[in-house]
Design a protein around this motif. Structure first.
Motif, PDB file in Angstrom:
ATOM      1  N   TYR A  46       0.899  -1.280   0.219  1.00 59.13           N
ATOM      2  CA  TYR A  46       0.169  -0.107  -0.080  1.00 59.13           C
ATOM      3  C   TYR A  46       0.580   1.140   0.346  1.00 59.13           C
ATOM      4  CZ  TYR A  46      -4.634   2.681   1.294  1.00 59.13           C
ATOM      5  OH  TYR A  46      -5.649   3.421   0.572  1.00 59.13           O
ATOM      6  N   GLU A  67       3.623   3.423  -2.026  1.00 57.92           N
ATOM      7  CA  GLU A  67       3.990   4.062  -3.084  1.00 57.92           C
ATOM      8  C   GLU A  67       5.171   3.727  -2.688  1.00 57.92           C
ATOM      9  OE1 GLU A  67       2.301   4.704  -4.968  1.00 57.92           O
ATOM     10  OE2 GLU A  67       0.170   5.289  -4.194  1.00 57.92           O
ATOM     11  N   SER A  99       1.471   0.149  -5.834  1.00 59.52           N
ATOM     12  CA  SER A  99      -0.159   0.663  -5.952  1.00 59.52           C
ATOM     13  C   SER A  99       0.192   1.302  -7.643  1.00 59.52           C
ATOM     14  CB  SER A  99       0.097   1.173  -4.762  1.00 59.52           C
ATOM     15  OG  SER A  99      -0.946   2.791  -5.493  1.00 59.52           O
ATOM     16  N   GLU A 152       4.422   7.481   5.699  1.00 63.64           N
ATOM     17  CA  GLU A 152       3.984   7.057   4.829  1.00 63.64           C
ATOM     18  C   GLU A 152       3.390   8.363   3.782  1.00 63.64           C
ATOM     19  OE1 GLU A 152       6.270   4.696   4.743  1.00 63.64           O
ATOM     20  OE2 GLU A 152       6.187   3.605   6.754  1.00 63.64           O
ATOM     21  N   GLU A 153       3.499   7.474   1.929  1.00 65.30           N
ATOM     22  CA  GLU A 153       3.105   8.164   1.237  1.00 65.30           C
ATOM     23  C   GLU A 153       2.490   6.817   0.396  1.00 65.30           C
ATOM     24  OE1 GLU A 153       2.975  11.185   0.046  1.00 65.30           O
ATOM     25  OE2 GLU A 153       4.581  11.781   0.892  1.00 65.30           O
ATOM     26  N   LYS A 154       1.267   6.916   0.808  1.00 67.18           N
ATOM     27  CA  LYS A 154       0.366   5.762   0.307  1.00 67.18           C
ATOM     28  C   LYS A 154      -0.742   6.071  -0.795  1.00 67.18           C
ATOM     29  CE  LYS A 154      -1.865   6.324   4.426  1.00 67.18           C
ATOM     30  NZ  LYS A 154      -1.264   7.351   5.277  1.00 67.18           N
ATOM     31  N   MET A 155      -1.374   4.226  -0.681  1.00 63.41           N
ATOM     32  CA  MET A 155      -2.748   4.906  -2.424  1.00 63.41           C
ATOM     33  C   MET A 155      -3.514   5.629  -1.665  1.00 63.41           C
ATOM     34  SD  MET A 155      -3.624   0.501  -4.043  1.00 63.41           S
ATOM     35  CE  MET A 155      -4.433   0.711  -5.470  1.00 63.41           C
ATOM     36  N   GLY A 156      -4.401   5.343  -0.957  1.00 64.09           N
ATOM     37  CA  GLY A 156      -4.927   6.110  -0.231  1.00 64.09           C
ATOM     38  C   GLY A 156      -5.242   6.123   0.938  1.00 64.09           C
ATOM     39  N   ILE A 157      -6.189   6.616   1.955  1.00 64.73           N
ATOM     40  CA  ILE A 157      -6.579   7.020   2.791  1.00 64.73           C
ATOM     41  C   ILE A 157      -5.237   8.259   3.665  1.00 64.73           C
ATOM     42  CG2 ILE A 157      -7.756   5.424   4.815  1.00 64.73           C
ATOM     43  CD1 ILE A 157      -4.805   4.522   5.918  1.00 64.73           C
ATOM     44  N   SER A 159     -12.238   7.301  -7.660  1.00 60.82           N
ATOM     45  CA  SER A 159     -10.667   6.726  -7.465  1.00 60.82           C
ATOM     46  C   SER A 159     -10.387   6.700  -5.674  1.00 60.82           C
ATOM     47  CB  SER A 159      -9.578   7.898  -8.196  1.00 60.82           C
ATOM     48  OG  SER A 159      -8.338   7.154  -7.323  1.00 60.82           O
ATOM     49  N   ALA A 180     -12.320   4.014  -4.301  1.00 59.73           N
ATOM     50  CA  ALA A 180     -10.951   2.772  -4.660  1.00 59.73           C
ATOM     51  C   ALA A 180      -9.815   2.521  -3.987  1.00 59.73           C
ATOM     52  CB  ALA A 180     -10.901   2.134  -5.868  1.00 59.73           C
ATOM     53  N   ARG A 181      -9.270   3.610  -3.482  1.00 60.54           N
ATOM     54  CA  ARG A 181      -7.317   4.144  -3.015  1.00 60.54           C
ATOM     55  C   ARG A 181      -7.835   3.419  -1.517  1.00 60.54           C
ATOM     56  NH1 ARG A 181      -5.811   8.530  -3.369  1.00 60.54           N
ATOM     57  NH2 ARG A 181      -7.253   9.485  -4.517  1.00 60.54           N
ATOM     58  N   ASP A 182      -8.852   4.379  -1.024  1.00 61.55           N
ATOM     59  CA  ASP A 182      -9.770   3.945   0.143  1.00 61.55           C
ATOM     60  C   ASP A 182      -9.237   2.634   0.694  1.00 61.55           C
ATOM     61  OD1 ASP A 182      -8.103   6.446   0.859  1.00 61.55           O
ATOM     62  OD2 ASP A 182     -10.234   7.436   1.360  1.00 61.55           O
ATOM     63  N   ARG A 196      -8.845   0.040  -0.120  1.00 57.13           N
ATOM     64  CA  ARG A 196      -7.884  -1.034  -0.785  1.00 57.13           C
ATOM     65  C   ARG A 196      -7.237  -1.474   0.121  1.00 57.13           C
ATOM     66  NH1 ARG A 196      -5.546  -4.941  -1.202  1.00 57.13           N
ATOM     67  NH2 ARG A 196      -4.139  -5.776  -2.810  1.00 57.13           N
ATOM     68  N   ILE A 197      -7.031   0.224   1.445  1.00 59.62           N
ATOM     69  CA  ILE A 197      -5.921  -0.101   2.358  1.00 59.62           C
ATOM     70  C   ILE A 197      -7.022  -1.386   3.647  1.00 59.62           C
ATOM     71  CG2 ILE A 197      -7.264   1.306   4.390  1.00 59.62           C
ATOM     72  CD1 ILE A 197      -3.540  -0.195   4.071  1.00 59.62           C
ATOM     73  N   ILE A 239      -5.747  -5.346   3.756  1.00 55.68           N
ATOM     74  CA  ILE A 239      -4.419  -5.503   4.043  1.00 55.68           C
ATOM     75  C   ILE A 239      -4.274  -5.285   5.160  1.00 55.68           C
ATOM     76  CG2 ILE A 239      -2.381  -4.493   3.979  1.00 55.68           C
ATOM     77  CD1 ILE A 239      -2.644  -3.342   1.185  1.00 55.68           C
TER      78      ILE A 239
END
Lengths: 592, 592
Positions: A415, A417, A422, B253-258, B422, B425-427, B429-430, B433
């Motif tokens: 998750y 980047e 991702s 962290e740089e994440k896909m979402g949240i 988007s 979906a990105r949020d 996704r976590i 996991i």
């Protein structure tokens, strides 16, 4: 940071042991000797691995920017594009008279996979150009071909496709962009186009836009649409660049992924355009671009799954976590690698069996296109026309799902980047949408392609599968896990078709409610068939005493996984299809 | 910009017509009169719709930032958090002695959905606090409770869970963070924790970290782990804040979402920590947090699907594109709305039938937790323990898939961040996991929960479904599309269990290879059962002459969709399970 290794060996297996390229008698295929295709694929692989892969994360993080009307691509893209240009990669399958090498499309498709896996956003600058060239080749005048194709083939100029407008995507009959005829035979193009991939950039001297617009007198809907060439810079008679045309970038969209590609709002303010092909027949010319583009998008789906899989596999071998339930496998370490766990294996096998099947399907599709174009084989043409929506829709739906599964193997790191997983999912996501959203592919398949030529291509497909099953009924390797599942899946596909035939005419919604399921059902049967073909080839290689037994044994095992664990989906899709329109259409729109 | 409307009516239906809350005899449920629950849900809904929804995109775009060791949340989060605090929302189901209202968990869960749908990243600051409170409630000393719980209940302070380290997530036995005992009974905590949601922020005065660490003498693996309270600011005897503790944020962290939630690397440099519960029994205390957290994460899955669905539906009604194949439905416009197209309907019905089924499943789960806690009902406790991994794993896998489908309804606009699809979906996704990746949930289900108490909870589940089928065998509404599919799906589930029982002992991989499929199979049966319960309630309401016939007829039709189009997945999952370990484990790790 993700890595990538070009799967040259698997492509060689497909070209030479499954498709038997040099033995097909297709003009140009005689050049495809194993040494030659290996040299091409390895050279492309070096570029993909060494140049494009490291730029993939850069493109994602930086994106493109618009400053004072000028679009800048991410750091390094310009140099990399120069290498693609200098290597002559864009012209691989294009006509020699415009500077191409006229090699079979099947080989260009293999090369395309390497570029897409390593950097999808980057490769689109070239991919769109390729599509635009095909449209001009199919419908342009000789003068247009002479003016534009050499520079587009060499990538000195690039191309775009301009279809979508803010209020219409699928329903192109609604477009408002106008084309006003001028005394000199040109047109003034006025309107706004959106979602224009590679719409502008700093990679080439000129951008040749292909634009759908309405010229007077064409009537309502798609019938009134014509196709125009609208160059960013007008081209003088001597081929040099003239003044800037009346086309500009309104903005670059912020997207979920493919940040390295500039998705532009294009404003046409009385821009000079040149009619391509016949007036009011623009849709036909555009469809030429769209069909090749659709195969290319299907390829994007599995190519992203391929690179995501490669990284998930490496992580699963490297990351130590937990112990195998059947007993420690890494006694020297304080935990076993992830790959010992059955559920991790399941995810890796899902990905591996999908990607290899999808690669076979796509190269077979490219081979059918070669048959159609180079041999004038009408049956191949009918078949690829039928299969194009399956390649596009099924491979991108599944390809995206597989990138998500690859991301899942990484746990929490997937998750973040920084690890790059991702991006594969975010990039792959667009392939389900553009070039006709997958629901539109399913509609095209069920509403148009199934019934095309009185159903001949569909029947030919069934005959082909049936013929294979019959021919190989006594093959022991195929009897072990391939023939029965393929037969059962193929039967499910036929039952679905029968249902459509019996119900579709009196209630079209009965077919359309099952269209996406049918596309998936069809896709599974195609991949099952591909796996049976590959199994046969690997079995033959093993019997012939191949020096690479591991490769072929792995093929057979991977194929058996697909047959046992993926093909059962056909029963689910059939059950959904047979439930018909009633459950889907039961609610009034107001009741939602 | 996405919108959101709190689904209060559907929750009221579940509380009062399906769960029959006030009639259950569970202490505290007598308060749950329809007017009262409506008032609570509507008040929470207002906050969700008016305050949290507009901040969702803000949080995504801005993210959190770390400056000179201080974490700043996105614009507006502070004010919104103050409103959550002032409304007493966090204490809804917490003990009165610490400032809570002691209302049933089922109601708090409904409220939670509204907050999560409207702003998942924001709600996590509260959600993690809630989990930390539960761990202190379960394992903390009276003094610890007095010191921390009132301020955490009121959200003056927030809480976190610190488990993961760079080299270990699932396999907590590997953790390296050390706890050195001090003379005063406290410990010095040293180590690095990663992926700490809500790890630091500017929303509250203090952050109470719950940290797993190894104190001397505990032995290898998870046995040596203890749980510690490590406050960001030490708390003086009078309850006021003392000096800053030795814990700091290494990075966000740089994440896909949240993006709105600060996912922190936390560095503990000899930080003062206080043992919670027994030494070396930290895992047990932590599991208390994790179980509630898992239900809450399952909720995140469908809550994101809910808000994504609402927007997809609005778009499908609004966007004009193409014509209905059965004849124009919008003769006044130049195209029909998307919702006329069967494949768009399919996607909307997928989402609607999933979300409503998932909501029922989750509220039922919360109701089982209430039964267990408030009535000491051991059977309910066994059942929710069995179902927790299904709620977490199935609802997040499907919930994510549904956000992707909602995004698909938007076509190209779904891929553009501006439209907000988007982000859903990105949020979402976590949720697949964290709190144990879904593969770990499946392992927990098959490897532990199925066999718990000699299989009693699993048997009780089957008896419950069987009993329902028998009791309602003559119900005409249920005979129409509910009973047979539920019976068939339940039979598939039993066949899978039989297979595990017959093969799992001699080859554990035979069960584990099918664990994810089993989790999905189980999830479908649960949602099928929920739909049967809802159908029964709606049928009863219709027979009783309800004033809202449309709502109940829609329920029945939506349920029939789920039964006809989703439940057939059980056959596919069973086929995969029955294929056993062989296809999954066929390859040597080196052969991949």
């Amino acid at each position: 940071m993700p890595t990538y290794t070009a799967p040259v060996k698997d492509m060689q297996f497909l070209l030479h042991e499954v498709l038997n390229a040099t033995a097909t008698g297709i003009p140009g295929y005689d050049e495809l000797e194993p040494d030659f295709t290996a040299a091409i694929l390895e050279e492309a692989g070096k570029l993909a691995e060494g140049v494009l892969t490291p730029l993939n994360a850069v493109g994602d993080a930086e994106g493109c920017r618009l400053e004072n009307g000028v679009v800048y691509t991410p750091t390094g893209f310009k140099d990399a594009f120069a290498q693609i240009r200098e290597g002559g990669w864009n012209g691989l399958d294009l006509p020699e008279e415009y500077g191409g090498q006229n090699l079979p499309y099947v080989l260009a498709t293999g090369v395309g996979e390497l570029f897409v896996s390593s950097n999808m956003a980057f490769n689109m600058y070239q991919g769109l150009t390729h599509g635009a060239i095909n449209a001009i080749l199919a419908a342009g005048s000789d003068e247009q071909k002479q003016t534009y194709l050499p520079k587009m083939t060499s990538l000195e100029w690039t191309g775009t496709m301009n279809l979508t407008e803010p209020h219409c995507g699928t329903d192109l009959g609604l477009i408002r962009t106008k084309a006003d005829p001028q005394d000199d035979g040109s047109y003034k193009i006025t309107g706004q186009k959106i979602f224009i991939s590679a719409g502008d950039h700093d990679l080439a001297e000129n951008v040749i836009h292909l634009v759908l617009a309405k010229a007077p007198g064409g009537g309502e809907g798609t019938k009134g649409i014509s196709l125009f060439i609208v160059p960013k810079f007008l081209v003088k008679e001597d081929g040099s660049l003239g003044e800037r045309n009346g086309v500009s970038v309104g903005k670059i969209e912020e997207k979920m992924g493919i940040h390295g590609n500039a998705t532009c709002v294009m404003n046409y303010d009385g821009a000079t355009g040149y009619l391509v092909g016949d007036l009011h027949k623009g849709m036909r010319a555009m469809f030429v671009m769209m069909n090749e583009a659709r195969l290319g998008v299907g390829l994007q789906g599995y190519a992203q799954a391929e690179v995501a899989y490669q990284n998930a596999l490496a992580y699963a071998k490297d990351r130590l976590q937990g112990r195998a339930v059947t007993g420690t496998e890494n006694p020297g370490g304080n935990a076993d690698p992830l790959i010992v766990h059955p559920d991790i294996r399941r995810m890796l096998m899902d990905q591996k069996s999908f990607v290899e099947g999808a690669r076979a399907f796509t190269l077979w599709g490219a081979h059918l296109i070669d048959r159609a174009h180079r041999l004038g084989d009408k049956q191949a043409e009918g078949l690829i026309s039928l299969l194009t929506p399956v390649i596009k829709g099924f491979l991108t739906d599944k390809g995206f799902a597989m990138t998500v599964e690859a991301q899942q193997v990484y746990g929490g790191h997937g998750y973040i980047e920084e690890w790059g997983m991702s991006q594969f999912a975010r990039d792959a996501r667009i392939a389900m949408i553009y070039e006709g959203a997958n629901g539109v592919q399913a509609l095209d398949l069920v509403g148009r392609k199934l019934a095309a030529e009185g159903g001949k291509p569909a029947m030919a497909f069934f005959e082909m599968v049936k013929g294979f099953l019959k021919e190989n009924a006594e093959n022991e390797a195929l009897k072990d896990g391939f023939l029965d599942p393929l037969k059962a899946a193929s039967k499910d596909l036929q039952s679905a078709m029968m249902f459509f035939m019996e119900n579709g005419a009196k209630n079209p919604n009965a077919a359309l409610a099952g269209s996406s399921d049918f596309m998936h059902l069809f896709g599974h049967v195609c991949l099952g068939y591909m796996w049976a073909l590959m199994a046969k080839a690997s079995d033959a290689a093993l019997k012939a005493g191949t020096s690479d037994a591991t490769f072929h044994e792995t093929k057979l095992k991977t194929g058996r996984y697909y047959m046992a664990r993926q093909l059962p989906a056909t029963g689910m899709h059939l059950a959904r299809i047979l439930s018909g329109a009633a459950p889907v259409m039961a609610l009034e729109a107001e009741a939602f």
